[in-house]
Scaffold this motif. Structure first.
Motif, PDB file in Angstrom:
ATOM      1  N   TRP A  33      -4.969   0.984   0.956  1.00  8.15           N
ATOM      2  CA  TRP A  33      -4.896   1.829  -0.238  1.00  8.15           C
ATOM      3  C   TRP A  33      -5.942   2.930  -0.186  1.00  8.15           C
ATOM      4  O   TRP A  33      -5.669   4.074  -0.602  1.00  8.15           O
ATOM      5  N   VAL A  34      -7.130   2.613   0.340  1.00  3.05           N
ATOM      6  CA  VAL A  34      -8.174   3.634   0.442  1.00  3.05           C
ATOM      7  C   VAL A  34      -7.777   4.712   1.443  1.00  3.05           C
ATOM      8  O   VAL A  34      -8.080   5.903   1.256  1.00  3.05           O
ATOM      9  N   SER A  35      -7.061   4.336   2.496  1.00  2.85           N
ATOM     10  CA  SER A  35      -6.671   5.305   3.521  1.00  2.85           C
ATOM     11  C   SER A  35      -5.592   6.267   3.042  1.00  2.85           C
ATOM     12  O   SER A  35      -5.409   7.329   3.647  1.00  2.85           O
ATOM     13  N   VAL A  36      -4.885   5.893   1.985  1.00  6.99           N
ATOM     14  CA  VAL A  36      -3.842   6.790   1.472  1.00  6.99           C
ATOM     15  C   VAL A  36      -4.469   8.047   0.883  1.00  6.99           C
ATOM     16  O   VAL A  36      -3.904   9.148   0.988  1.00  6.99           O
ATOM     17  N   ALA A  37      -5.642   7.910   0.268  1.00  7.45           N
ATOM     18  CA  ALA A  37      -6.286   9.056  -0.391  1.00  7.45           C
ATOM     19  C   ALA A  37      -6.612  10.183   0.586  1.00  7.45           C
ATOM     20  O   ALA A  37      -6.274  11.344   0.326  1.00  7.45           O
ATOM     21  N   PRO A  38      -7.256   9.926   1.748  1.00 13.09           N
ATOM     22  CA  PRO A  38      -7.486  11.031   2.688  1.00 13.09           C
ATOM     23  C   PRO A  38      -6.203  11.681   3.181  1.00 13.09           C
ATOM     24  O   PRO A  38      -6.182  12.893   3.450  1.00 13.09           O
TER      25      PRO A  38
ATOM     26  N   TYR B 261       0.892   9.621   8.460  1.00 15.60           N
ATOM     27  CA  TYR B 261      -0.211   8.659   8.370  1.00 15.60           C
ATOM     28  C   TYR B 261      -0.268   8.015   6.987  1.00 15.60           C
ATOM     29  O   TYR B 261      -0.389   6.796   6.848  1.00 15.60           O
ATOM     30  N   GLY B 262      -0.166   8.843   5.948  1.00 22.16           N
ATOM     31  CA  GLY B 262      -0.212   8.310   4.585  1.00 22.16           C
ATOM     32  C   GLY B 262       0.968   7.405   4.282  1.00 22.16           C
ATOM     33  O   GLY B 262       0.820   6.369   3.612  1.00 22.16           O
ATOM     34  N   ALA B 263       2.159   7.764   4.758  1.00 21.45           N
ATOM     35  CA  ALA B 263       3.338   6.928   4.519  1.00 21.45           C
ATOM     36  C   ALA B 263       3.198   5.571   5.209  1.00 21.45           C
ATOM     37  O   ALA B 263       3.579   4.532   4.647  1.00 21.45           O
ATOM     38  N   MET B 264       2.657   5.564   6.429  1.00 19.00           N
ATOM     39  CA  MET B 264       2.471   4.293   7.140  1.00 19.00           C
ATOM     40  C   MET B 264       1.458   3.412   6.420  1.00 19.00           C
ATOM     41  O   MET B 264       1.692   2.207   6.229  1.00 19.00           O
ATOM     42  N   LYS B 265       0.346   3.985   5.990  1.00 16.41           N
ATOM     43  CA  LYS B 265      -0.659   3.200   5.273  1.00 16.41           C
ATOM     44  C   LYS B 265      -0.125   2.705   3.933  1.00 16.41           C
ATOM     45  O   LYS B 265      -0.414   1.574   3.510  1.00 16.41           O
ATOM     46  N   PHE B 266       0.659   3.527   3.263  1.00 19.11           N
ATOM     47  CA  PHE B 266       1.250   3.122   1.986  1.00 19.11           C
ATOM     48  C   PHE B 266       2.224   1.961   2.204  1.00 19.11           C
ATOM     49  O   PHE B 266       2.258   1.013   1.406  1.00 19.11           O
ATOM     50  N   ALA B 267       3.021   2.035   3.273  1.00 18.11           N
ATOM     51  CA  ALA B 267       3.956   0.949   3.578  1.00 18.11           C
ATOM     52  C   ALA B 267       3.203  -0.331   3.927  1.00 18.11           C
ATOM     53  O   ALA B 267       3.605  -1.432   3.523  1.00 18.11           O
ATOM     54  N   TRP B 268       2.104  -0.220   4.668  1.00 22.28           N
ATOM     55  CA  TRP B 268       1.306  -1.406   4.980  1.00 22.28           C
ATOM     56  C   TRP B 268       0.715  -2.014   3.722  1.00 22.28           C
ATOM     57  O   TRP B 268       0.656  -3.247   3.599  1.00 22.28           O
TER      58      TRP B 268
ATOM     59  N   PHE C 244       5.315  -2.419   9.962  1.00 20.37           N
ATOM     60  CA  PHE C 244       5.824  -1.455  10.928  1.00 20.37           C
ATOM     61  C   PHE C 244       4.682  -0.884  11.758  1.00 20.37           C
ATOM     62  O   PHE C 244       3.715  -0.326  11.219  1.00 20.37           O
ATOM     63  N   LEU C 245       4.750  -1.055  13.096  1.00 18.74           N
ATOM     64  CA  LEU C 245       3.748  -0.590  14.051  1.00 18.74           C
ATOM     65  C   LEU C 245       2.380  -1.225  13.835  1.00 18.74           C
ATOM     66  O   LEU C 245       1.376  -0.721  14.349  1.00 18.74           O
ATOM     67  N   MET C 246       2.336  -2.338  13.123  1.00 17.40           N
ATOM     68  CA  MET C 246       1.046  -2.974  12.864  1.00 17.40           C
ATOM     69  C   MET C 246       0.551  -3.727  14.092  1.00 17.40           C
ATOM     70  O   MET C 246      -0.643  -3.684  14.420  1.00 17.40           O
ATOM     71  N   ARG C 247       1.450  -4.416  14.794  1.00 21.63           N
ATOM     72  CA  ARG C 247       1.046  -5.152  15.989  1.00 21.63           C
ATOM     73  C   ARG C 247       0.627  -4.226  17.121  1.00 21.63           C
ATOM     74  O   ARG C 247      -0.083  -4.645  18.040  1.00 21.63           O
ATOM     75  N   GLN C 248       1.082  -2.994  17.079  1.00 17.68           N
ATOM     76  CA  GLN C 248       0.773  -2.045  18.147  1.00 17.68           C
ATOM     77  C   GLN C 248      -0.502  -1.263  17.888  1.00 17.68           C
ATOM     78  O   GLN C 248      -0.827  -0.339  18.620  1.00 17.68           O
ATOM     79  N   THR C 249      -1.218  -1.596  16.818  1.00 14.06           N
ATOM     80  CA  THR C 249      -2.448  -0.881  16.490  1.00 14.06           C
ATOM     81  C   THR C 249      -3.568  -1.298  17.434  1.00 14.06           C
ATOM     82  O   THR C 249      -3.823  -2.498  17.609  1.00 14.06           O
TER      83      THR C 249
END
Length: 371
Positions: free
Chosen positions: A235-240, A195-202, A208-213
């Motif tokens: 960026w805020v979602s990376v912290a949790p 989850y953190g890696a995906m949010k960091f990449a966004w 990646f997988l953004m349209r499928q959200t």
């Protein structure tokens, strides 16, 4: 030098050919094995039937003509798929059978893990690939979703259980949890990391997988456009996610033992995350399994202007997001449950060690009395 080489080769050969000898499987694992073997047998028979017909696809839903034209020898391709299904069923049977216990651990895992991955991939393709001509609507998609989810869950239970039951416990007790506790803690860590890696990449500009959200149209457009509010949210979602990774490591006693306050805080946080993720997976919050099946079974209940988007998002949520939330919630719950059962402030240790010491003390005292 030659003797050392022969000795090394013999040691490697013995280690590679050493039987796994797993611990006995419980009723749940045996049920999962029965479901998996039955599913693989049905798959193999279906592929043999399609091979005899010279078609690609499954009985009742053959592939479209455009897909059929890609295969010069469809019968051979279907026969190969039937052999793969039979091999996967044999791997599932080997995880719980007595004869399978004689096989080396690495051979069974090398067969069962890819089979589990292929089952998950097949279920996902069936759900998110309506453009291939294999997608269905109404009760058909509900049956596909339920049956695919049951197969994937059964494979996961088999693979994790076999890895746990064949694991070697260090002599003299382990300072860290083993078995299901360790598997759940590391599963929670992996889910938080993904989850953190995906949010960091966004946040860095990836889609990646953004349209499928599964989001409403307005929120999805804002996400795809990369507005400042969306990037800030990434960026805020990376912290949790980072906090969750640290908490998962603490659940594995990687940094234990813990005091009463840290232990209580860790348990409250873990159970909170577990309840939230399971609620999201079931459908209490957001789409979830219930909402996805409702949209796919009864598309008429969705406004016409959002019907295509809702069906697209429901298929992806059913194939990817809802299983992710379910897996993450189960991992957090099992890890917290096992952590709570351990003695407060003490790492997990093998309970057989005190028993061995007590027996040795009794034997020494009996020898002294005899003397």
């Amino acid at each position: 030098m030659t003797v050392d080489a022969y000795a090394l080769a013999g040691r490697i050969r013995r280690r590679l050919l050493r039987p796994a000898r797993p611990a006995p499987a419980g009723p749940l694992v045996r049920l999962a094995a029965a479901v998996t073997v039955a599913a693989m047998l049905v798959y193999a028979v279906s592929k043999v039937y399609m091979a005899l017909r010279g078609e690609v696809g499954m009985p009742g839903s053959p592939a479209p003509t455009s897909v059929q034209a890609r295969f010069a020898h469809p019968a051979a391709a279907q026969a190969a798929n039937a052999l793969l299904g039979a091999a996967a069923g044999a791997a599932a049977w080997a995880t719980v059978s007595r004869r399978g216990a004689r096989l080396p651990r690495w051979t069974v895992l090398c067969a069962a893990v890819p089979a589990c991955a292929m089952a998950a991939l097949g279920a996902a393709v069936t759900l998110v690939g309506p453009q291939s001509g294999l997608g269905r609507s109404g009760w058909g998609v509900v049956i596909d979703a339920v049956w695919g989810g049951v197969q994937v869950a059964a494979w996961l239970v088999l693979v994790v259980s076999y890895a746990v039951r064949t694991g070697r416990r260090p002599a003299g007790g382990s300072a860290r949890p083993t078995g299901w506790a360790a598997a759940a803690a590391w599963g929670a860590f992996a889910c938080a990391l993904a989850y953190g890696a995906m949010k960091f990449a966004w946040a860095l500009g990836s889609s990646f997988l953004m349209r499928q959200t599964p989001l409403p149209r307005a929120a999805l457009d804002e996400l795809l456009e990369g507005s400042s509010g969306a990037v800030t949210g990434h960026w805020v979602s990376v912290a949790p996610a980072v906090v969750g990774m640290a908490a998962a490591l603490h659940l594995s006693d990687r940094f234990g033992p813990h005091g009463r306050f840290r232990r209580g805080l860790l348990l409250v946080g873990s159970w909170t995350v577990c309840v939230f993720m399971l609620a999201r997976a079931v459908g209490v919050l957001g789409y979830g399994f219930a909402g996805d099946l409702r949209v796919l079974y009864d598309p008429a209940g969705v406004p016409a202007e959002f019907a295509d988007l809702a069906s697209y998002q429901a298929r992806w949520d059913l194939a990817l997001w809802a299983p992710y939330w379910m897996l993450s919630g189960v991992c957090w719950g099992v890890a917290a449950f096992c952590y709570r059962r351990r003695a407060p402030g003490a790492p997990a240790r093998d309970r057989s060690a005190p028993l061995i010491r007590s027996r040795s003390v009794i034997s020494e005292s009996s020898q002294d009395a005899a003397a």
